[in-house]
Design an enzyme around this catalytic site. Structure first.
Site, mmCIF file in Angstrom:
data_model
loop_
_atom_site.group_PDB
_atom_site.id
_atom_site.type_symbol
_atom_site.label_atom_id
_atom_site.label_comp_id
_atom_site.label_asym_id
_atom_site.label_seq_id
_atom_site.Cartn_x
_atom_site.Cartn_y
_atom_site.Cartn_z
ATOM 1 N N ASN A 47 27.399 -38.096 21.718
ATOM 2 C CA ASN A 47 27.201 -38.966 22.806
ATOM 3 C C ASN A 47 28.731 -37.507 23.723
ATOM 4 O O ASN A 47 29.690 -37.790 23.604
ATOM 5 C CB ASN A 47 27.600 -40.085 23.397
ATOM 6 C CG ASN A 47 28.409 -40.462 24.993
ATOM 7 O OD1 ASN A 47 27.515 -39.839 25.607
ATOM 8 N ND2 ASN A 47 28.591 -41.549 25.006
ATOM 9 N N LYS B 80 28.821 -37.714 26.395
ATOM 10 C CA LYS B 80 28.774 -37.598 28.225
ATOM 11 C C LYS B 80 28.995 -36.250 29.156
ATOM 12 O O LYS B 80 28.351 -35.702 28.973
ATOM 13 C CB LYS B 80 30.837 -38.743 28.170
ATOM 14 C CG LYS B 80 31.027 -39.240 26.392
ATOM 15 C CD LYS B 80 32.495 -39.822 27.026
ATOM 16 C CE LYS B 80 33.369 -40.649 25.572
ATOM 17 N NZ LYS B 80 34.017 -41.617 25.336
ATOM 18 N N HIS C 161 26.790 -48.463 27.572
ATOM 19 C CA HIS C 161 28.047 -47.798 27.238
ATOM 20 C C HIS C 161 29.109 -48.876 27.607
ATOM 21 O O HIS C 161 29.488 -49.163 29.254
ATOM 22 C CB HIS C 161 28.184 -46.826 27.502
ATOM 23 C CG HIS C 161 28.634 -46.065 26.996
ATOM 24 N ND1 HIS C 161 30.637 -46.076 26.961
ATOM 25 C CD2 HIS C 161 29.022 -44.926 25.046
ATOM 26 C CE1 HIS C 161 31.197 -44.956 26.261
ATOM 27 N NE2 HIS C 161 30.756 -44.695 25.367
ATOM 28 N N GLU D 285 31.721 -47.674 28.905
ATOM 29 C CA GLU D 285 31.845 -46.729 30.155
ATOM 30 C C GLU D 285 30.955 -46.729 30.688
ATOM 31 O O GLU D 285 31.346 -46.750 32.812
ATOM 32 C CB GLU D 285 31.948 -45.178 30.270
ATOM 33 C CG GLU D 285 33.438 -44.932 29.360
ATOM 34 C CD GLU D 285 33.225 -43.494 28.323
ATOM 35 O OE1 GLU D 285 32.463 -43.015 28.466
ATOM 36 O OE2 GLU D 285 34.527 -43.531 27.259
ATOM 37 N N GLU E 29 31.255 -50.972 19.737
ATOM 38 C CA GLU E 29 31.877 -49.745 19.952
ATOM 39 C C GLU E 29 33.273 -51.199 20.796
ATOM 40 O O GLU E 29 33.091 -51.362 21.681
ATOM 41 C CB GLU E 29 31.634 -48.406 21.320
ATOM 42 C CG GLU E 29 30.087 -48.116 20.166
ATOM 43 C CD GLU E 29 30.836 -46.707 21.852
ATOM 44 O OE1 GLU E 29 30.237 -45.363 20.973
ATOM 45 O OE2 GLU E 29 30.456 -46.238 22.166
ATOM 46 N N GLY F 158 37.847 -43.129 22.439
ATOM 47 C CA GLY F 158 38.846 -42.351 22.735
ATOM 48 C C GLY F 158 39.598 -42.300 22.999
ATOM 49 O O GLY F 158 40.775 -42.043 23.459
ATOM 50 N N SER G 230 36.429 -43.532 18.562
ATOM 51 C CA SER G 230 37.740 -42.844 17.135
ATOM 52 C C SER G 230 37.311 -42.151 15.543
ATOM 53 O O SER G 230 37.835 -41.881 14.990
ATOM 54 C CB SER G 230 39.237 -43.135 18.066
ATOM 55 O OG SER G 230 39.129 -42.854 18.914
HETATM 56 C C1 PEP Z 1 31.690 -42.655 22.882
HETATM 57 O O1 PEP Z 1 32.443 -41.993 24.010
HETATM 58 O O2 PEP Z 1 30.584 -43.042 22.706
HETATM 59 C C2 PEP Z 1 32.710 -43.011 21.989
HETATM 60 C C3 PEP Z 1 32.831 -43.693 20.550
HETATM 61 O O3 PEP Z 1 33.793 -41.922 21.929
HETATM 62 P P1 PEP Z 1 34.671 -41.402 20.534
HETATM 63 O O4 PEP Z 1 34.578 -40.853 19.822
HETATM 64 O O5 PEP Z 1 35.279 -39.900 21.152
HETATM 65 O O6 PEP Z 1 35.827 -42.413 20.783
#
Ligand code: PEP
Length: 257
Positions: free
Chosen positions: A10, A12, A93, A95, A168, A174, A214
């Site tokens: 992803n 973003k 998601h 976000e 998630e 992040g 992460s």
């Molecule tokens: C994500 O944005 O779906 C995500 C898992 O980000 P990160 O791997 O940076 O934690």
């Protein structure tokens, strides 16, 4: 679980055409890791260019609008992203939920629209740090997922092909700190039970459940060894071919699932 691990990047809101060389490198590397299904969700502007060049990876979007078209300035429909070459869309998601006020009913409407446009969906779910600390993470995710997924009657017969779930935890996205294998295992087992309850054993047992938050090449092996983890949704570490494919490599080694 007998299906190939699914590794999805992803990007973003990262990436201009200068990033096309990275997508090319990911696509080339994916051809050497056929035991893993690799996919990339770049910003809308890069869907078509990446799709046009990619030989191995599927390209998807990070969101879509629920309507087929109309007076929705700045939005994009599922049919439009499919027309640009997207094969899947990430929905719900954290976000989008926190930054754009997307509630479960809105996410469900988007999912139904995406399926109608022929797309596969990756449905995200996850609890906040406060919810985890209160001991209600499993109950929260169960309710969130039930309310965000299309009703079983609105799902196509090949549910396992069209649906992927991504767990998630918001606090892990992040942050540099993934959830522990024990917490991932507990949540994925609960999600599996819900999927079987909703869609029956034949389909529910085959839906891939990704972990996201992460994931890095250094911790991927440990995460992929957790029962019911069928791959990963990856943000930061998907931005370079080196780190993204380091995770794909970890997924291509045998892991019990
Ligand atoms: C994500 O944005 O779906 C995500 C898992 O980000 P990160 O791997 O940076 O934690």
């Amino acid at each position: 679980m007998t299906r190939r691990p699914y590794i999805v990047g992803n990007w973003k809101m990262h990436g201009t055409r200068a990033m096309l060389s990275e997508a090319r490198a990911i696509d080339r590397a994916a051809q050497r890791h056929m035991k893993v299904e690799v996919a990339l969700a770049p910003p809308y502007t890069l869907i078509h260019p990446i799709h046009r060049e990619a030989e191995q990876i599927a390209v998807g979007a990070q969101d879509c609008h629920h309507a087929e078209g109309g007076a929705f300035t700045g939005d994009i429909s599922a049919a439009m992203i499919a027309d640009a070459g997207a094969k899947f869309v990430i929905l719900g998601h954290s976000e989008r939920r926190t930054g754009h006020g997307e509630v479960d009913a809105m996410v469900r409407a988007k999912a139904e629209s995406a399926l109608a446009a022929g797309l596969r969906i990756i449905m995200c779910c996850g609890e906040s740090a406060e919810t985890r600390e209160s001991g209600k993470a499993v109950a929260f995710v169960n309710e969130q997922l039930k309310a965000s997924l299309p009703l079983p009657t609105a799902m196509p017969a090949d549910v396992a092909e069209r649906l992927t779930v991504a767990y998630e935890p918001i606090w892990a996205v992040g942050s540099g700190t993934p959830a522990t294998p024990a917490d991932i295992g507990e949540m994925h087992a609960a999600i599996r039970a819900l999927l079987i309850d909703l869609f029956g054993v034949e389909q529910g047992a085959e839906v891939r459940i990704l972990y996201g938050g992460s994931v890095k090449p250094e911790n991927a092996g440990e995460i992929f060894a957790v029962p019911e983890v069928g791959g990963a949704l990856i943000g930061g570490a998907s931005l370079t071919a080196d780190s993204f494919m380091g995770i794909a490599l970890a997924a291509s080694e045998p892991f019990e699932n």
